[in-house]
Enzyme design. Structure first.
Site, PDB file in Angstrom:
ATOM      1  N   ASP A  19       1.158  -1.455  -0.066  1.00  0.00           N
ATOM      2  CA  ASP A  19      -0.024   0.192  -0.472  1.00  0.00           C
ATOM      3  C   ASP A  19       0.884   1.378  -0.161  1.00  0.00           C
ATOM      4  OD1 ASP A  19      -2.903  -1.879   0.098  1.00  0.00           O
ATOM      5  OD2 ASP A  19      -1.377  -2.101   2.397  1.00  0.00           O
ATOM      6  N   ARG A 277       5.481 -10.419  -5.349  1.00  0.00           N
ATOM      7  CA  ARG A 277       4.172 -10.760  -4.183  1.00  0.00           C
ATOM      8  C   ARG A 277       3.369  -9.949  -5.005  1.00  0.00           C
ATOM      9  NH1 ARG A 277       5.907 -11.081   2.234  1.00  0.00           N
ATOM     10  NH2 ARG A 277       5.319  -8.366   1.993  1.00  0.00           N
ATOM     11  N   GLU A 279       1.862  -6.807  -5.006  1.00  0.00           N
ATOM     12  CA  GLU A 279       0.990  -6.244  -6.536  1.00  0.00           C
ATOM     13  C   GLU A 279       2.486  -5.502  -6.887  1.00  0.00           C
ATOM     14  OE1 GLU A 279      -2.806  -3.564  -6.758  1.00  0.00           O
ATOM     15  OE2 GLU A 279      -1.643  -1.957  -7.468  1.00  0.00           O
ATOM     16  N   ASP A 280       3.370  -3.898  -6.144  1.00  0.00           N
ATOM     17  CA  ASP A 280       4.319  -3.740  -6.437  1.00  0.00           C
ATOM     18  C   ASP A 280       5.423  -4.443  -7.425  1.00  0.00           C
ATOM     19  OD1 ASP A 280       5.001  -0.035  -6.940  1.00  0.00           O
ATOM     20  OD2 ASP A 280       6.559  -1.184  -4.985  1.00  0.00           O
ATOM     21  N   SER A 281       5.793  -5.198  -6.294  1.00  0.00           N
ATOM     22  CA  SER A 281       6.801  -5.761  -6.886  1.00  0.00           C
ATOM     23  C   SER A 281       7.219  -6.669  -7.745  1.00  0.00           C
ATOM     24  CB  SER A 281       7.548  -7.068  -5.332  1.00  0.00           C
ATOM     25  OG  SER A 281       6.488  -7.637  -4.567  1.00  0.00           O
TER      26      SER A 281
HETATM   27  O1  TRH Z   1       4.252  -6.334   0.545  1.00  0.00           O
HETATM   28  P1  TRH Z   1       3.229  -6.464  -0.396  1.00  0.00           P
HETATM   29  O2  TRH Z   1       2.486  -7.538   0.491  1.00  0.00           O
HETATM   30  O3  TRH Z   1       2.195  -5.956  -0.224  1.00  0.00           O
HETATM   31  C1  TRH Z   1       0.491  -5.282  -0.321  1.00  0.00           C
HETATM   32  C2  TRH Z   1      -0.471  -5.521   0.585  1.00  0.00           C
HETATM   33  O4  TRH Z   1      -0.193  -6.860   1.572  1.00  0.00           O
HETATM   34  C3  TRH Z   1      -1.376  -4.693   0.412  1.00  0.00           C
HETATM   35  O5  TRH Z   1      -2.309  -4.686   1.884  1.00  0.00           O
HETATM   36  C4  TRH Z   1      -2.251  -5.540  -0.530  1.00  0.00           C
HETATM   37  O6  TRH Z   1      -2.962  -5.263  -1.056  1.00  0.00           O
HETATM   38  C5  TRH Z   1      -0.918  -5.998  -1.792  1.00  0.00           C
HETATM   39  O7  TRH Z   1       0.689  -6.180  -1.033  1.00  0.00           O
HETATM   40  C6  TRH Z   1      -1.328  -6.471  -3.484  1.00  0.00           C
HETATM   41  O8  TRH Z   1       4.082  -6.801  -1.786  1.00  0.00           O
HETATM   42  P2  TRH Z   1       3.791  -5.665  -2.400  1.00  0.00           P
HETATM   43  O9  TRH Z   1       2.885  -5.324  -2.944  1.00  0.00           O
HETATM   44  O10 TRH Z   1       4.764  -6.141  -3.261  1.00  0.00           O
HETATM   45  O11 TRH Z   1       5.008  -4.514  -1.896  1.00  0.00           O
HETATM   46  C7  TRH Z   1       6.213  -4.276  -1.483  1.00  0.00           C
HETATM   47  C8  TRH Z   1       6.861  -2.830  -1.708  1.00  0.00           C
HETATM   48  O12 TRH Z   1       8.742  -3.598  -1.198  1.00  0.00           O
HETATM   49  C9  TRH Z   1       7.559  -3.063  -2.604  1.00  0.00           C
HETATM   50  O13 TRH Z   1       6.821  -1.705  -3.542  1.00  0.00           O
HETATM   51  C10 TRH Z   1       8.798  -3.511  -2.966  1.00  0.00           C
HETATM   52  C11 TRH Z   1       9.224  -2.683  -1.709  1.00  0.00           C
HETATM   53  N1  TRH Z   1      10.224  -3.631  -0.968  1.00  0.00           N
HETATM   54  C12 TRH Z   1      11.429  -2.784  -1.034  1.00  0.00           C
HETATM   55  O14 TRH Z   1      11.629  -1.366  -0.781  1.00  0.00           O
HETATM   56  N2  TRH Z   1      12.871  -3.464  -0.757  1.00  0.00           N
HETATM   57  C13 TRH Z   1      12.937  -4.911  -0.440  1.00  0.00           C
HETATM   58  O15 TRH Z   1      13.861  -5.418   0.252  1.00  0.00           O
HETATM   59  C14 TRH Z   1      11.464  -5.981  -0.652  1.00  0.00           C
HETATM   60  C15 TRH Z   1      11.529  -7.233  -0.606  1.00  0.00           C
HETATM   61  C16 TRH Z   1      10.551  -5.053  -1.085  1.00  0.00           C
END
Ligand code: TRH
Length: 391
Positions: A19, A277, A279-281
């Site tokens: 988020d 995993r 959305e963003d990654s």
């Molecule tokens: O962390 P996520 O699982 O986040 C979300 C939330 O759970 C949310 O509620 C849900 O709606 C959504 O998933 C589907 O996964 P995501 O989206 O990939 O976000 C991770 C963020 O962390 C992304 O911006 C990348 C960042 N990141 C770093 O900056 N450094 C790191 O070492 C890692 C592993 C990730």
């Protein structure tokens, strides 16, 4: 039309980092590339700080990288009309403070109000993208804005310089070597087949590790601290803390520090395969132009399986190895201990084709424009339609 000058983005951290990860990326881009005064309201500064160490905890208002960051603590009471921005975005349908909505209704001209939704490859998204939702009581209309994978959606977040930065980094072995050594990855591991691993705790990580350790090719699996901690600790035989590493058979598992967002991009660019995993990654892995496996955020009634299949249908033939490994990884299909090596073997044999596909897909996604630009274009259209109807 000098619009928009200001934008407020409201973010609640439901869990994890996606988020705030998405909102922070969008806020920065709107400020840096479009010169908009952006205020990011966020309820959890601690999670924010993990992605962006410049953030200070327990501060009401701070400025980070050109963006005003306000700690959102369920501010009650009234807001002045001039506290409302030209564009107001609620992320994932969060409830704005009631006093803020009242001020929105009094402001002239009224702000463009957008609910920025989550990313899904499902077909219905195109039909709901940009739909209006009038407020039941106040003279305000909110519009839904959906990111997506087609030209009839809002597209994906993508900074203007992203592709060049990625290409420059990927074609500079010295920069990649410096990056890995900065993360404490020894040269021998940096020279092997590198996999970054980011997944939810329920992923079948141990089955994957067993497969890799019994394989022929050397694999370095790089896991940011806090990810799959139980399975990683079991493999290491020790705590999964940054710097810990263990080699068993052909597999080395190494725990990295949890890096900043720009460094996480570099990690994705530098690895041969990325497990991502949420959305963003997941989106960042698509921009890396490198094969990836997605662990989808779990939802009730296995709704996430529908979403996973919808994406695989657009991205990959499910019968082929990338699709079938994804289904196994996400528990849509179940494999015996013997199924894993066979799946992995098939996946490995497809690697060259998957790399080609990753690059073609990235190009195709670029053709949909970038989410920030698409969102501003839409907001301007809403604003000028409102001006015309006021005449
Ligand atoms: O962390 P996520 O699982 O986040 C979300 C939330 O759970 C949310 O509620 C849900 O709606 C959504 O998933 C589907 O996964 P995501 O989206 O990939 O976000 C991770 C963020 O962390 C992304 O911006 C990348 C960042 N990141 C770093 O900056 N450094 C790191 O070492 C890692 C592993 C990730």
């Amino acid at each position: 039309m000098n619009f928009p000058r200001s934008l407020h983005l409201f973010c609640r951290v439901v869990d994890n980092y996606g988020d705030i990860g998405i909102c922070w990326r969008l806020a920065r881009q709107l400020q840096h590339e479009h010169a908009i005064a952006v205020t990011l309201w966020v309820d959890d500064l601690r999670s924010f700080q993990r992605l962006c160490p410049a953030v200070v905890n327990d501060v009401d208002t701070q400025h980070v990288a050109g963006v005003e960051v306000r700690h959102w603590r369920d501010q009650q009471g009234t807001f002045a009309v001039d506290e409302v921005a030209d564009i107001v975005i609620e992320f994932f349908g969060v409830d704005l403070p009631p006093g803020y909505i009242e001020a929105m209704a009094k402001r002239m001209p009224r702000p463009v109000w957008i609910n920025l939704e989550g990313l899904s490859a499902e077909e219905w998204v195109e039909g709901c993208h940009t739909l209006p939702s009038p407020h039941p009581r106040l003279p305000l209309t909110k519009h839904f804005f959906f990111p997506g994978f087609t030209a009839r959606t809002g597209g994906l977040l993508h900074e203007a310089a992203l592709e060049d930065e990625c290409a420059r980094f990927q074609s500079d072995p010295a920069a990649v070597a410096t990056f890995f050594s900065g993360l404490g990855v020894p040269a021998a591991e940096a020279a092997s087949f590198k996999v970054s691993l980011f997944c939810y705790p329920h992923a079948p990580v141990s089955a994957l590790f067993d497969t890799w350790r019994g394989g022929d090719a050397r694999i370095a699996c790089l896991v940011p601290e806090g990810v799959a901690a139980e399975a990683v600790s079991a493999f290491l035989g020790a705590g999964a803390i940054a710097g810990a590493a263990m080699t068993r058979g052909a597999l080395t598992v190494r725990v990295l520090p949890f890096v900043t967002q720009p460094d996480y991009d570099r990690l994705l660019w530098a690895c041969d395969l990325n497990f991502v995993r949420g959305e963003d990654s997941w989106v960042r892995a698509q921009w890396a132009g490198v094969p990836f496996v997605w662990h989808i955020y779990p939802q009730d009634n296995a709704l996430h399986h529908v979403k996973l299949r919808a994406f695989l249908q657009r991205y990959a033939d499910q019968a082929r190895s990338p699709g079938s490994l994804s289904l196994l990884w996400n528990g849509v299909t179940h494999g015996s201990a013997e199924a894993w090596p066979a799946q992995w073997h098939a996946f490995g044999a497809d690697m060259a084709e998957m790399t080609r596909r990753a690059v073609t897909w990235r190009q195709k996604m670029r053709e949909n424009g970038d989410l920030a630009g698409n969102l501003l274009r839409f907001a301007r259209a809403v604003r000028s339609a409102a001006e015309k109807s006021d005449v």
